[in-house]
Scaffold this motif. Structure first.
Motif, PDB file in Angstrom:
ATOM      1  N   MET A 157      55.081  42.904 124.529  1.00  0.00           N
ATOM      2  CA  MET A 157      56.280  43.136 123.720  1.00  0.00           C
ATOM      3  C   MET A 157      55.945  44.132 122.615  1.00  0.00           C
ATOM      4  N   THR A 158      56.811  45.104 122.404  1.00  0.00           N
ATOM      5  CA  THR A 158      56.591  46.134 121.390  1.00  0.00           C
ATOM      6  C   THR A 158      57.063  45.646 120.025  1.00  0.00           C
ATOM      7  N   ASP A 159      56.217  45.819 119.016  1.00  0.00           N
ATOM      8  CA  ASP A 159      56.591  45.422 117.658  1.00  0.00           C
ATOM      9  C   ASP A 159      57.570  46.430 117.074  1.00  0.00           C
ATOM     10  N   ARG A 160      58.493  45.946 116.258  1.00  0.00           N
ATOM     11  CA  ARG A 160      59.433  46.842 115.582  1.00  0.00           C
ATOM     12  C   ARG A 160      58.702  47.605 114.486  1.00  0.00           C
ATOM     13  N   LEU A 161      58.952  48.899 114.390  1.00  0.00           N
ATOM     14  CA  LEU A 161      58.330  49.759 113.394  1.00  0.00           C
ATOM     15  C   LEU A 161      59.296  49.981 112.230  1.00  0.00           C
ATOM     16  N   ILE A 162      58.811  49.770 111.012  1.00  0.00           N
ATOM     17  CA  ILE A 162      59.606  50.023 109.809  1.00  0.00           C
ATOM     18  C   ILE A 162      58.867  51.052 108.956  1.00  0.00           C
ATOM     19  N   THR A 163      59.550  52.104 108.598  1.00  0.00           N
ATOM     20  CA  THR A 163      58.930  53.150 107.774  1.00  0.00           C
ATOM     21  C   THR A 163      59.668  53.374 106.458  1.00  0.00           C
ATOM     22  N   SER A 164      60.865  52.836 106.320  1.00  0.00           N
ATOM     23  CA  SER A 164      61.665  53.075 105.127  1.00  0.00           C
ATOM     24  C   SER A 164      61.411  52.010 104.062  1.00  0.00           C
ATOM     25  N   LEU A 165      61.162  52.455 102.829  1.00  0.00           N
ATOM     26  CA  LEU A 165      60.958  51.537 101.715  1.00  0.00           C
ATOM     27  C   LEU A 165      62.231  50.782 101.355  1.00  0.00           C
ATOM     28  N   THR A 166      63.381  51.293 101.788  1.00  0.00           N
ATOM     29  CA  THR A 166      64.659  50.658 101.458  1.00  0.00           C
ATOM     30  C   THR A 166      65.181  49.783 102.593  1.00  0.00           C
ATOM     31  N   ASN A 167      64.372  49.566 103.617  1.00  0.00           N
ATOM     32  CA  ASN A 167      64.768  48.706 104.722  1.00  0.00           C
ATOM     33  C   ASN A 167      65.048  47.285 104.205  1.00  0.00           C
ATOM     34  N   ASP A 168      66.061  46.626 104.774  1.00  0.00           N
ATOM     35  CA  ASP A 168      66.453  45.298 104.299  1.00  0.00           C
ATOM     36  C   ASP A 168      65.328  44.268 104.454  1.00  0.00           C
ATOM     37  N   THR A 169      64.568  44.357 105.533  1.00  0.00           N
ATOM     38  CA  THR A 169      63.459  43.416 105.724  1.00  0.00           C
ATOM     39  C   THR A 169      62.429  43.590 104.619  1.00  0.00           C
ATOM     40  N   VAL A 170      62.123  44.828 104.283  1.00  0.00           N
ATOM     41  CA  VAL A 170      61.174  45.114 103.204  1.00  0.00           C
ATOM     42  C   VAL A 170      61.702  44.547 101.881  1.00  0.00           C
ATOM     43  N   LYS A 171      62.966  44.769 101.602  1.00  0.00           N
ATOM     44  CA  LYS A 171      63.564  44.252 100.367  1.00  0.00           C
ATOM     45  C   LYS A 171      63.484  42.727 100.312  1.00  0.00           C
ATOM     46  N   ASN A 172      63.781  42.072 101.440  1.00  0.00           N
ATOM     47  CA  ASN A 172      63.790  40.610 101.470  1.00  0.00           C
ATOM     48  C   ASN A 172      62.388  40.024 101.265  1.00  0.00           C
ATOM     49  N   VAL A 173      61.397  40.659 101.877  1.00  0.00           N
ATOM     50  CA  VAL A 173      60.029  40.164 101.721  1.00  0.00           C
ATOM     51  C   VAL A 173      59.552  40.394 100.290  1.00  0.00           C
ATOM     52  N   ARG A 174      59.834  41.561  99.755  1.00  0.00           N
ATOM     53  CA  ARG A 174      59.406  41.863  98.383  1.00  0.00           C
ATOM     54  C   ARG A 174      60.072  40.917  97.382  1.00  0.00           C
ATOM     55  N   ALA A 175      61.294  40.495  97.687  1.00  0.00           N
ATOM     56  CA  ALA A 175      62.014  39.595  96.784  1.00  0.00           C
ATOM     57  C   ALA A 175      61.354  38.225  96.675  1.00  0.00           C
ATOM     58  N   LEU A 176      60.459  37.892  97.607  1.00  0.00           N
ATOM     59  CA  LEU A 176      59.780  36.596  97.558  1.00  0.00           C
ATOM     60  C   LEU A 176      58.797  36.493  96.402  1.00  0.00           C
ATOM     61  N   HIS A 177      58.591  37.575  95.662  1.00  0.00           N
ATOM     62  CA  HIS A 177      57.832  37.495  94.416  1.00  0.00           C
ATOM     63  C   HIS A 177      58.634  36.736  93.354  1.00  0.00           C
ATOM     64  N   MET A 178      59.960  36.612  93.541  1.00  0.00           N
ATOM     65  CA  MET A 178      60.819  35.951  92.564  1.00  0.00           C
ATOM     66  C   MET A 178      61.066  34.502  92.978  1.00  0.00           C
ATOM     67  N   ARG A 179      60.943  33.604  92.011  1.00  0.00           N
ATOM     68  CA  ARG A 179      61.086  32.175  92.301  1.00  0.00           C
ATOM     69  C   ARG A 179      62.471  31.839  92.841  1.00  0.00           C
ATOM     70  N   LYS A 180      63.498  32.462  92.276  1.00  0.00           N
ATOM     71  CA  LYS A 180      64.849  32.128  92.736  1.00  0.00           C
ATOM     72  C   LYS A 180      65.048  32.497  94.195  1.00  0.00           C
ATOM     73  N   GLU A 181      64.398  33.551  94.653  1.00  0.00           N
ATOM     74  CA  GLU A 181      64.513  33.951  96.051  1.00  0.00           C
ATOM     75  C   GLU A 181      63.718  32.982  96.937  1.00  0.00           C
ATOM     76  N   ARG A 182      62.553  32.559  96.474  1.00  0.00           N
ATOM     77  CA  ARG A 182      61.782  31.576  97.249  1.00  0.00           C
ATOM     78  C   ARG A 182      62.551  30.267  97.366  1.00  0.00           C
ATOM     79  N   GLU A 183      63.197  29.864  96.276  1.00  0.00           N
ATOM     80  CA  GLU A 183      63.963  28.616  96.317  1.00  0.00           C
ATOM     81  C   GLU A 183      65.189  28.746  97.207  1.00  0.00           C
TER      82      GLU A 183
END
Length: 265
Positions: free
Chosen positions: A1-27
């Motif tokens: 299976m081929t992995d999805r490639l992400i190159t954009s810093l503004t990609n939604d997946t990137v934003k969502n993962v980065r948001a996990l630095h915030m407690r409210k997002e983790r909760e």
């Protein structure tokens, strides 16, 4: 299976993962971020597959990485390949790990704790420093403790800083939460000794008679144990201060207590 490639810093997946630095997002999501192959390997050893596995495009082949890919897919998660710039943005480090994982948080209910499964357990009242908490979780794991119970308003054990300090033990040690009232009520059913630590105690930490399993109760970094929690203990002990310093770092003090108790088990 081929992995999805992400190159954009503004990609939604990137934003969502980065948001996990915030407690409210983790909760809100019930998820947290763990960085590095060591952490991923520890998670897999505990049958904890990532929801999302993020692999740097320059990551070298490794058996743990391949196992992580397979386990993530088998559990219905996603594997994505990202650029070095994305890893830097998510980790907030100039030299990021080449593999990141997003995992579900797991808390153990107080009612599910089985005291006799370990010689000692640790309870912390209002711990505030993520480095201290992560180090205590790691120490509890190393000493063979059953888990860590967080009482009252504690720092998030799934913050990036706390998780880093656990060195992977966040996946191996049970973590529970309770209000002071819940803990005091639950503690009445504890089959062994409940041992508090107070600077004003008169018994040394090596001198207390202990019935196992033991529950070691440590207080806040600045204020120590509250009177209500100290009164809920069978015995309160002190670690002697023989030099000019009048106190110890919470993680260091907990480590001393944990080994003093478990060495006699």
């Amino acid at each position: 299976m081929t992995d999805r490639l992400i190159t954009s810093l503004t990609n939604d997946t990137v934003k969502n993962v980065r948001a996990l630095h915030m407690r409210k997002e983790r909760e809100a999501t019930g998820q947290f971020l763990a960085e590095g192959l060591k952490f991923i390997g520890e998670a897999l050893d505990q049958q904890r597959a990532p929801r999302l596995l993020m692999v740097g495009e320059d990551a070298r082949p490794h058996p743990i990485l391949e196992r992580a890919r397979e386990s993530t897919r088998a559990a219905g998660g996603e594997v994505v390949v990202v650029t070095h710039a994305i890893l830097e943005k998510i980790s907030r480090r100039d030299n990021p790990q080449t593999v990141l994982g997003v995992f579900d948080q797991v808390y153990t209910p107080l009612s599910a704790i089985e005291p006799a499964t370990a010689p000692a357990w640790v309870a912390l009242e209002q711990v505030r420093d993520p480095g201290n908490l992560g180090t205590i979780i790691r120490t509890a794991d190393a000493a063979g403790c059953g888990g860590v119970i967080l009482i009252g308003d504690c720092v998030d054990p799934f913050s990036v800083e706390a998780v880093r300090a656990t060195m992977g033990s966040v996946f191996a040690v049970a973590i529970a939460r309770a209000t002071p009232a819940e803990f005091i009520a639950w503690r009445q059913m504890w089959p062994g000794s409940v041992i508090g630590t107070r600077l004003d105690a008169t018994i040394g930490h090596h001198d207390a008679a202990i019935a196992y399993p033991a529950l070691i109760l440590m207080g806040n970094e600045q204020a120590g144990l509250t009177d209500a929690l100290a009164e809920a203990c069978d015995v309160n002990v002190k670690i002697p201060m023989r030099g000019r310093a009048d106190s110890l770092n919470l993680a260091v003090a907990t480590g001393i207590m944990v080994y003093a108790v478990t060495d006699k088990a």
